[in-house]
Design an enzyme around this catalytic site. Structure first.
Site, PDB file in Angstrom:
ATOM      1  N   GLY A  14       0.779  -1.233   0.000  1.00 16.66           N
ATOM      2  CA  GLY A  14       0.000   0.000   0.000  1.00 16.66           C
ATOM      3  C   GLY A  14       0.811   1.284   0.000  1.00 16.66           C
ATOM      4  O   GLY A  14       0.330   2.302   0.480  1.00 16.66           O
ATOM      5  N   HIS A 113       0.310   0.785 -13.063  1.00 13.94           N
ATOM      6  CA  HIS A 113       1.103  -0.365 -13.507  1.00 13.94           C
ATOM      7  C   HIS A 113       2.574   0.061 -13.586  1.00 13.94           C
ATOM      8  O   HIS A 113       2.879   1.142 -14.100  1.00 13.94           O
ATOM      9  CB  HIS A 113       0.604  -0.835 -14.878  1.00 13.94           C
ATOM     10  CG  HIS A 113       1.288  -2.084 -15.338  1.00 13.94           C
ATOM     11  ND1 HIS A 113       0.964  -3.324 -14.849  1.00 13.94           N
ATOM     12  CD2 HIS A 113       2.293  -2.261 -16.231  1.00 13.94           C
ATOM     13  CE1 HIS A 113       1.749  -4.233 -15.416  1.00 13.94           C
ATOM     14  NE2 HIS A 113       2.556  -3.620 -16.259  1.00 13.94           N
ATOM     15  N   GLU A 152     -10.127  -5.798 -20.078  1.00 10.22           N
ATOM     16  CA  GLU A 152      -8.875  -6.537 -20.273  1.00 10.22           C
ATOM     17  C   GLU A 152      -7.800  -6.062 -19.304  1.00 10.22           C
ATOM     18  O   GLU A 152      -7.737  -4.870 -18.986  1.00 10.22           O
ATOM     19  CB  GLU A 152      -8.369  -6.327 -21.706  1.00 10.22           C
ATOM     20  CG  GLU A 152      -9.100  -7.177 -22.721  1.00 10.22           C
ATOM     21  CD  GLU A 152      -8.615  -6.837 -24.113  1.00 10.22           C
ATOM     22  OE1 GLU A 152      -7.404  -6.981 -24.388  1.00 10.22           O
ATOM     23  OE2 GLU A 152      -9.441  -6.407 -24.924  1.00 10.22           O
TER      24      GLU A 152
HETATM   25  C1  GRF Z   1       3.129  -1.171  -7.601  1.00  9.69           C
HETATM   26  O1  GRF Z   1       4.331  -1.361  -8.262  1.00  9.69           O
HETATM   27  C2  GRF Z   1       1.992  -1.029  -8.598  1.00  9.69           C
HETATM   28  O2  GRF Z   1       2.361  -0.424  -9.787  1.00  9.69           O
HETATM   29  C3  GRF Z   1       1.614  -2.454  -8.854  1.00  9.69           C
HETATM   30  O3  GRF Z   1       1.774  -3.116  -7.610  1.00  9.69           O
HETATM   31  C4  GRF Z   1       2.711  -2.395  -6.799  1.00  9.69           C
HETATM   32  C5  GRF Z   1       2.015  -2.063  -5.529  1.00  9.69           C
HETATM   33  O4  GRF Z   1       2.839  -1.499  -4.557  1.00  9.69           O
HETATM   34  N1  GRF Z   1       0.292  -2.536  -9.443  1.00  9.69           N
HETATM   35  P1  GRF Z   1       2.172  -0.870  -3.260  1.00  9.69           P
HETATM   36  O5  GRF Z   1       1.293  -1.926  -2.605  1.00  9.69           O
HETATM   37  O6  GRF Z   1       1.392   0.331  -3.652  1.00  9.69           O
HETATM   38  O7  GRF Z   1       3.355  -0.517  -2.376  1.00  9.69           O
END
Ligand code: GRF
Length: 205
Positions: A14, A113, A152
């Site tokens: 998080g 992402h 998707e």
């Molecule tokens: C991040 O790299 C995000 O892009 C991906 O999962 C990771 C989550 O990290 N979807 P966090 O839980 O926000 O520290």
């Protein structure tokens, strides 16, 4: 003006949730948004601690407690509707979102992402897998993307991206850390852009 009511969906640490919480308290989202719910599919997600510390409503719903994935998302929709949620932010939420949630909040679900989509996205492209693929391909730059969620995986329209260099000697961990730092700036910026687009032109600053 009423603030945008945001639900953040999480599965893990998080740190992106934290950047959104911080931005909505003291940063660029201060007058624009408030996080009204953090929803996790994992009981032990550290993100839940962050929500608690921030005094934000948090709940865990586990898919295994439901007979179908659609049922799981229907329960989430109910929680969102109860709180009048206007925007859903996926922040390290690892499950694929089912069509019932996408349809109910069409155009109002964002995802972050850790790569420059459309490259290095899709099924299996999460966590260290993304950065390993980037390194294997010999890319000289990577980055992160906030996009609108559709049916998707990692697919809907891109809202905003930030780049990060791939440096000689990088491994998946060092690259992930560099990209994550950019993510923490990107998500609040992208949310601001999203919210301002919803406002009538005369109220935009
Ligand atoms: C991040 O790299 C995000 O892009 C991906 O999962 C990771 C989550 O990290 N979807 P966090 O839980 O926000 O520290």
């Amino acid at each position: 003006m009423e603030k945008m009511r945001i639900a953040v969906m999480v599965s893990g640490g998080g740190s992106n949730l934290q950047s959104i919480l911080d931005a909505s308290r003291t940063g660029n989202l201060k007058d624009l948004a408030e996080v009204v719910l953090v929803a996790s599919n994992k009981r032990d997600a550290f993100a839940l601690e962050r929500a608690k510390k921030a005094g934000v409503d948090a709940l865990t719903l586990e898919p295994k407690s439901f007979t179908s994935r659609a049922g799981f998302y229907a329960a989430l929709i109910e929680e969102f509707e109860k709180r009048n949620v206007g925007l859903v932010c996926l922040a390290g939420f690892l499950l694929k979102v089912e069509p019932n949630l996408v349809q109910r909040y069409r155009g109002r679900i964002l995802n972050i992402h850790p790569a420059l989509l459309p490259k290095y996205g899709g099924p299996g492209m999460y966590g260290h897998h993304v950065h390993e693929a980037v390194l294997r391909a010999g890319e000289t730059e990577s980055g992160c993307t906030v996009h609108v969620v559709d049916e998707e995986f990692d697919h809907g329209p891109v809202l905003l991206q930030r780049k990060a260099p791939v440096l000689p000697g990088d491994d998946a961990q060092t690259l992930a850390a560099r990209v994550l730092k950019e993510e923490h700036r990107l998500y609040p910026e992208a949310i601001e852009i999203f919210i301002r687009k919803q406002l009538p032109p005369e109220t935009r600053s």
